[in-house]
Design a protein around this motif. Structure first.
Motif, PDB file in Angstrom:
ATOM      1  N   ALA A 168       0.828  -1.211   0.000  1.00  0.00           N
ATOM      2  CA  ALA A 168       0.000   0.000   0.000  1.00  0.00           C
ATOM      3  C   ALA A 168       0.857   1.254   0.000  1.00  0.00           C
ATOM      4  N   ALA A 169       1.892   1.283   0.836  1.00  0.00           N
ATOM      5  CA  ALA A 169       2.760   2.459   0.916  1.00  0.00           C
ATOM      6  C   ALA A 169       3.492   2.692  -0.404  1.00  0.00           C
ATOM      7  N   THR A 170       3.942   1.605  -1.025  1.00  0.00           N
ATOM      8  CA  THR A 170       4.665   1.729  -2.295  1.00  0.00           C
ATOM      9  C   THR A 170       3.732   2.193  -3.406  1.00  0.00           C
ATOM     10  N   TYR A 171       2.545   1.613  -3.462  1.00  0.00           N
ATOM     11  CA  TYR A 171       1.580   2.010  -4.483  1.00  0.00           C
ATOM     12  C   TYR A 171       1.189   3.477  -4.340  1.00  0.00           C
ATOM     13  N   ARG A 172       1.032   3.945  -3.128  1.00  0.00           N
ATOM     14  CA  ARG A 172       0.658   5.349  -2.940  1.00  0.00           C
ATOM     15  C   ARG A 172       1.738   6.281  -3.486  1.00  0.00           C
ATOM     16  N   ALA A 173       3.003   5.904  -3.299  1.00  0.00           N
ATOM     17  CA  ALA A 173       4.092   6.707  -3.854  1.00  0.00           C
ATOM     18  C   ALA A 173       4.056   6.684  -5.377  1.00  0.00           C
ATOM     19  N   ALA A 174       3.753   5.521  -5.949  1.00  0.00           N
ATOM     20  CA  ALA A 174       3.685   5.407  -7.409  1.00  0.00           C
ATOM     21  C   ALA A 174       2.498   6.186  -7.971  1.00  0.00           C
ATOM     22  N   ILE A 175       1.365   6.135  -7.276  1.00  0.00           N
ATOM     23  CA  ILE A 175       0.173   6.858  -7.736  1.00  0.00           C
ATOM     24  C   ILE A 175       0.429   8.360  -7.768  1.00  0.00           C
ATOM     25  N   ARG A 204     -12.028   7.670  -6.569  1.00  0.00           N
ATOM     26  CA  ARG A 204     -12.799   8.892  -6.869  1.00  0.00           C
ATOM     27  C   ARG A 204     -11.991  10.155  -6.562  1.00  0.00           C
ATOM     28  N   SER A 205     -11.200  10.097  -5.498  1.00  0.00           N
ATOM     29  CA  SER A 205     -10.450  11.285  -5.080  1.00  0.00           C
ATOM     30  C   SER A 205      -9.329  11.650  -6.049  1.00  0.00           C
ATOM     31  N   LEU A 206      -8.876  10.681  -6.846  1.00  0.00           N
ATOM     32  CA  LEU A 206      -7.751  10.954  -7.739  1.00  0.00           C
ATOM     33  C   LEU A 206      -8.117  11.966  -8.819  1.00  0.00           C
ATOM     34  N   SER A 207      -9.400  12.029  -9.174  1.00  0.00           N
ATOM     35  CA  SER A 207      -9.811  12.972 -10.216  1.00  0.00           C
ATOM     36  C   SER A 207      -9.603  14.414  -9.782  1.00  0.00           C
ATOM     37  N   THR A 208      -9.677  14.677  -8.482  1.00  0.00           N
ATOM     38  CA  THR A 208      -9.467  16.037  -8.000  1.00  0.00           C
ATOM     39  C   THR A 208      -7.991  16.412  -7.992  1.00  0.00           C
ATOM     40  N   ALA A 213      -8.614   7.787 -12.856  1.00  0.00           N
ATOM     41  CA  ALA A 213      -8.656   6.482 -12.205  1.00  0.00           C
ATOM     42  C   ALA A 213      -9.671   5.601 -12.920  1.00  0.00           C
ATOM     43  N   ILE A 214      -9.251   4.377 -13.264  1.00  0.00           N
ATOM     44  CA  ILE A 214     -10.146   3.398 -13.868  1.00  0.00           C
ATOM     45  C   ILE A 214     -10.310   2.267 -12.861  1.00  0.00           C
ATOM     46  N   SER A 226     -12.325  11.105 -13.786  1.00  0.00           N
ATOM     47  CA  SER A 226     -11.324  12.008 -14.340  1.00  0.00           C
ATOM     48  C   SER A 226     -11.733  13.438 -14.069  1.00  0.00           C
ATOM     49  N   SER A 227     -10.829  14.360 -14.334  1.00  0.00           N
ATOM     50  CA  SER A 227     -11.129  15.773 -14.111  1.00  0.00           C
ATOM     51  C   SER A 227     -12.219  16.272 -15.051  1.00  0.00           C
TER      52      SER A 227
END
Length: 306
Positions: A168-175, A204-208, A213-214, A226-227
């Motif tokens: 989870a920590a690694t993925y968050r850095a990659a995201i 959902r939060s990634l669009s902001t 996000a798919i 998406s935005s």
């Protein structure tokens, strides 16, 4: 390298023969992009042995550039998957002890002219262990700095990671370094350290944050955030031969469609069609559709309903 028990339907322990194919999520995605006529190169490592040479030969056959593939001497080995073409109780046996691809180095990454590429596509497998993890994160940084689109397929495989918490920590850095994030409901939940609802909220939060996000939900289709807005799509119903390859086909046709300047919704539709085509055929890389095959499929199948 994939070894498929042959003919389709055969259990591996009863197989008298196996068919070979280029394998691995990155190899399959690269094959799918090449089938669309796009210039594509693989950034990875293979072992200096017969299996490594098989992979290099397959890359040449598909028209995939191998100029950024490092051949390693020593005791690392190119990964091998022994699998089956059947939908019920499919057995997959992966041999990834001291896997060559996880030895991707920062030195290799620094040699890549990311500005010459439109996109860097990576899968979560490359993040599972060092030195590949740090090299991959560095590749994402360099690609974004060069103005190259960065796309990640979360592709979480629990057996590859010491713990879900570390993943989870690694993925968050990659995201943070990605422009487009693709994953299923289970994978987003892992990244969110919570439930499916937590994972959905994360997507959902990634669009902001000006990301796309798919969020894939299997037979229930996918949600796209998406935005520019959000929408939902269904899947194409087919008679599947196997459960593997759908995600790789989806990614390849999604990116090929975006490269052709189609809308995100149209790209998702074509990605979903490619996924349905690949699970209904033998193999993964060999089953990746060409644009003409994809168009023919779409002409025979109505658009899926969410």
């Amino acid at each position: 390298m994939d070894l498929y028990a042959d003919p389709p339907g055969t259990e591996a322990e009863h197989a008298a023969r196996f068919s070979t194919a280029l394998g691995g999520s990155s190899g399959n995605i690269a094959a799918g992009l090449a089938r669309h006529g796009l210039a594509v190169s693989l950034l990875s490592c293979v072992s200096d042995d017969a299996i490594g040479r098989f992979v290099l030969n397959e890359l040449t056959k598909y028209g995939i550039g191998s100029e950024h593939v490092r051949v390693l001497s020593g005791e690392s080995r190119t990964s091998l998957a022994v699998t089956e073409t059947r939908i019920e109780n499919t057995q997959n046996t992966l041999y990834r002890n001291n896997a060559s691809d996880l030895l991707l180095s920062e030195e290799q990454v620094l040699a890549v002219p990311f500005g010459d590429f439109d996109a860097l596509i990576l899968t979560g497998t490359a993040l599972a262990a060092n030195p590949s993890r740090e090299a991959t994160l560095r590749a994402m940084e360099h690609a974004r700095r060069a103005g190259t689109l960065v796309v990640i397929d979360l592709d979480y495989r629990p057996y590859s990671w010491p713990s879900a918490h570390e993943a989870a920590a690694t993925y968050r850095a990659a995201i943070e370094a990605a422009d487009i994030v693709v994953g299923n409901d289970d994978e987003f939940a892992v990244v969110a350290n919570g439930t499916h609802d937590d994972g959905l909220n994360l997507a959902r939060s990634l669009s902001t944050a000006d990301k796309t996000a798919i969020y894939k939900m299997g037979e229930r289709g996918s949600l796209v955030f998406s935005s520019e807005g959000s929408f939902e799509t269904g899947i194409f119903a087919v008679e599947a031969l196997k459960p593997m390859g759908a995600g790789d086909a989806f990614m390849a046709s999604l990116m090929a469609s975006l490269a052709a300047e189609l809308s995100l919704k149209e790209a998702i539709l074509r990605g979903s069609a490619a996924a349905a085509m690949v699970v209904s055929k033998f193999g993964c890389a060999p089953a990746m559709p060409t644009p003409a095959e994809l168009d023919a499929f779409l002409s025979r199948h109505s658009a899926p309903q969410s």
